[in-house]
Enzyme design. Structure first.
Site, PDB file in Angstrom:
ATOM      1  N   HIS A   1       0.812  -1.409   0.072  1.00 54.44           N
ATOM      2  CA  HIS A   1      -0.136   0.016  -0.563  1.00 54.44           C
ATOM      3  C   HIS A   1       0.805   0.906  -0.101  1.00 54.44           C
ATOM      4  O   HIS A   1       0.646   2.332   0.892  1.00 54.44           O
ATOM      5  CB  HIS A   1      -0.793  -0.016   1.091  1.00 54.44           C
TER       6      HIS A   1
ATOM      7  N   ASP B   1      -5.173   5.765  -0.248  1.00 58.28           N
ATOM      8  CA  ASP B   1      -4.689   4.644  -0.049  1.00 58.28           C
ATOM      9  C   ASP B   1      -3.674   5.392   1.393  1.00 58.28           C
ATOM     10  O   ASP B   1      -2.665   5.406   1.713  1.00 58.28           O
ATOM     11  CB  ASP B   1      -4.010   3.479  -0.076  1.00 58.28           C
TER      12      ASP B   1
ATOM     13  N   ASP C   1      -8.881  -1.087  -7.518  1.00 53.29           N
ATOM     14  CA  ASP C   1      -8.525  -0.965  -6.349  1.00 53.29           C
ATOM     15  C   ASP C   1      -7.967  -2.542  -6.017  1.00 53.29           C
ATOM     16  O   ASP C   1      -6.899  -3.054  -5.516  1.00 53.29           O
ATOM     17  CB  ASP C   1      -8.972  -0.619  -4.813  1.00 53.29           C
TER      18      ASP C   1
END
Length: 517
Positions: A246, A288, A407
């Site tokens: 991430h 994120d 995503d």
């Protein structure tokens, strides 16, 4: 069974099966239909309407494939994969690992989508302020031989392609893929004009007229200062943590994947106007930011400060959007990052609201409910307009779903790209598992280095999450099916082959060990 084609079937949920049964009963050619009175048929049609609208009082597990629930209760390696999917994509937790029966209980009820259909007129604006284009300082730092390569890979045509190598962009831009991709998309076509101007100034070919270049034109239509937008993107991308998965490369990848669905696969026609398009793309860039490389469940189990601040509900998602907007709104906003300086107050509020809505929908625990709601939207539309989805404008409500699929799109990319993302995600999971062991917490599913099987994790993820989700997207955006579905099927075969080979190897090793004894 929900059929993808003759060779591939997708597991169905109790909700889907219920809808299918009602459709069969209400079919005029059905023998059962002939036995019902008019009032009974009307009542059954009303039940279907309630189901399609997404009744908030349904059992949360009704939207989950039965096969997935059953396999999660087994005592084998595949159960670990299924348990992880239930935990991360449905908000369903397995009761304490000491319980051998592995019963599972429901988590907090997922927030419902805002159900409203909008008939909106799309306005895809061309820039009106001419070719005054801002170039990133980081662009100027690239070597002369690298600039043409970056200009090519960040061209509008390239950025619209599904087969896009974000790792190559990151390599060419010295680890600045998030900033460069953000600039190239959100500042298009000015970014492309700036790059082409610099590249062609040293070459022989002439520069095409600015008016002929494709792009969103947000900096003109929404009066967003190019420099402020680039400053904001730079700040946000720097605030992505240096974790295995991430990180800012993931942020850039999701932004580009979303852009491909909007442009190449015609998703942009569902946006009401430029502000909605800008909002969903901005949400992708920041979705994120500051991710700690740990799941929401880990934060809850470890009593982390973030979990306490956000009351154990969509913890990371709330944090991402709150932090990002704290830099441009409120008493402590940073002037040099102010992308809203020349927008009307109502535009700023709408953009903020849209980003909140979109980023909260990236909470994976809402996946199955969101999927059922999108199916409901499609079936309600079929009842009204027939089968011509190419001429239907769904409005904002499909946009968060498209972001969510961008995503989780790694397994829908070329296998060479998909494998890299798989290894990065598993490494992040393993790092979490290592910390859970140190803290004396139960190790989350898929987070144990010694037990997790790479191929098995991807087979389950594709079969129960990715493939069904992109099938639904194909119902709403038909152009996505021929572009993406073949890749998903090919990748599933790749992982199934690797899984089979690994199991064969493990079986042979056990046989050898047994013979040695």
């Amino acid at each position: 069974m929900f059929e993808c084609n003759r060779a591939v079937t997708i597991p169905v949920s109790a909700w889907e099966e219920g809808i299918s049964v009602i459709d069969h009963i209400l079919n005029p050619s059905s023998s059962t239909n002939a036995t019902l009175s008019s009032s009974q048929k009307e009542a059954l049609a009303k039940v279907k309407e309630i189901l399609l609208a997404g009744n908030q009082n349904h059992k949360k597990t009704n939207h989950i494939p039965d096969e997935l629930k059953q396999k999660a209760a087994l005592d084998n390696s595949e159960a670990d994969v299924c348990s992880n999917i239930l935990s991360e994509f449905a908000g369903i937790k397995i009761i304490e690992p000491l319980d051998p029966r592995k019963k599972w209980r429901s988590a907090v009820r997922a927030t419902s989508f805002i159900n409203r259909l909008q008939k909106s007129v799309k306005t895809f604006s061309k820039p009106t302020d001419g070719p005054q284009s801002y170039a990133l300082p980081e662009w100027g730092m690239l070597s002369a031989d690298v600039k043409p390569k970056v200009a090519k890979i960040l061209s509008w045509e390239s950025l619209s392609m599904w087969n896009f190598d974000i790792f190559e962009v990151d390599r060419l831009t010295n680890g600045n893929s998030g900033l460069f991709v953000g600039w190239a998309i959100l500042c298009s076509p000015h970014a492309q004009y700036a790059m082409q101007s610099a590249v062609r100034a040293t070459g022989e070919s002439s520069l095409p007229p600015f008016e002929s270049m494709e792009g969103y034109g947000f900096t003109s239509s929404l009066k967003i200062p190019q420099k402020a937008l680039c400053n904001f993107l730079r700040a946000i991308m720097k605030d992505y943590n240096d974790v295995a998965y991430h990180n800012s490369v993931h942020g850039a990848d999701v932004l580009q994947s979303l852009n491909s669905i909007l442009i190449l696969m015609d998703g942009k026609r569902h946006a009401g106007d430029d502000l909605e398009l800008f909002s969903i793309l901005l949400a992708a860039a920041m979705h994120d930011v500051k991710h700690p490389g740990r799941t929401n469940n880990f934060l809850i189990n470890s009593n982390a400060d973030l979990a306490i601040v956000y009351n154990n509900k969509s913890i990371l998602e709330n944090m991402h959007v709150s932090y990002a907007f704290s830099r441009v709104l409120g008493a402590n906003k940073e002037k040099e990052l102010d992308i809203f300086e020349f927008m009307e107050p109502n535009q700023v509020k709408l953009c903020h609201d849209r980003c909140i809505d979109a980023i909260l929908h990236t909470d994976m625990s809402k996946h199955f409910e969101c999927l059922s709601q999108m199916e409901g939207i499609f079936k309600r539309l079929l009842m009204k307009i027939g089968e011509d989805m190419d001429k239907t404008e769904l409005g904002w409500e499909i946009m968060p779903f498209i972001l969510h699929l961008a995503d989780i799109s790694n397994p829908a990319k070329h296998i060479s790209i998909a494998q890299q993302w798989t290894d990065r995600l598993l490494e992040e999971f393993f790092n979490q598992g290592d910390e859970e062991k140190k803290l004396g917490l139960p190790v989350s599913a898929m987070c144990c280095r010694e037990k997790t099987n790479r191929a098995e994790s991807q087979v389950g993820f594709i079969k129960y999450v990715v493939q069904p989700a992109f099938k639904v997207l194909g119902l709403l955006l038909p152009k996505t099916t021929p572009e993406i579905s073949p890749i998903i099927k090919s990748n599933l075969k790749f992982w199934e082959k690797e899984q089979k080979e690994q199991k064969k190897e493990q079986k042979e090793q056990k046989k050898e060990q047994k013979e040695q004894k």
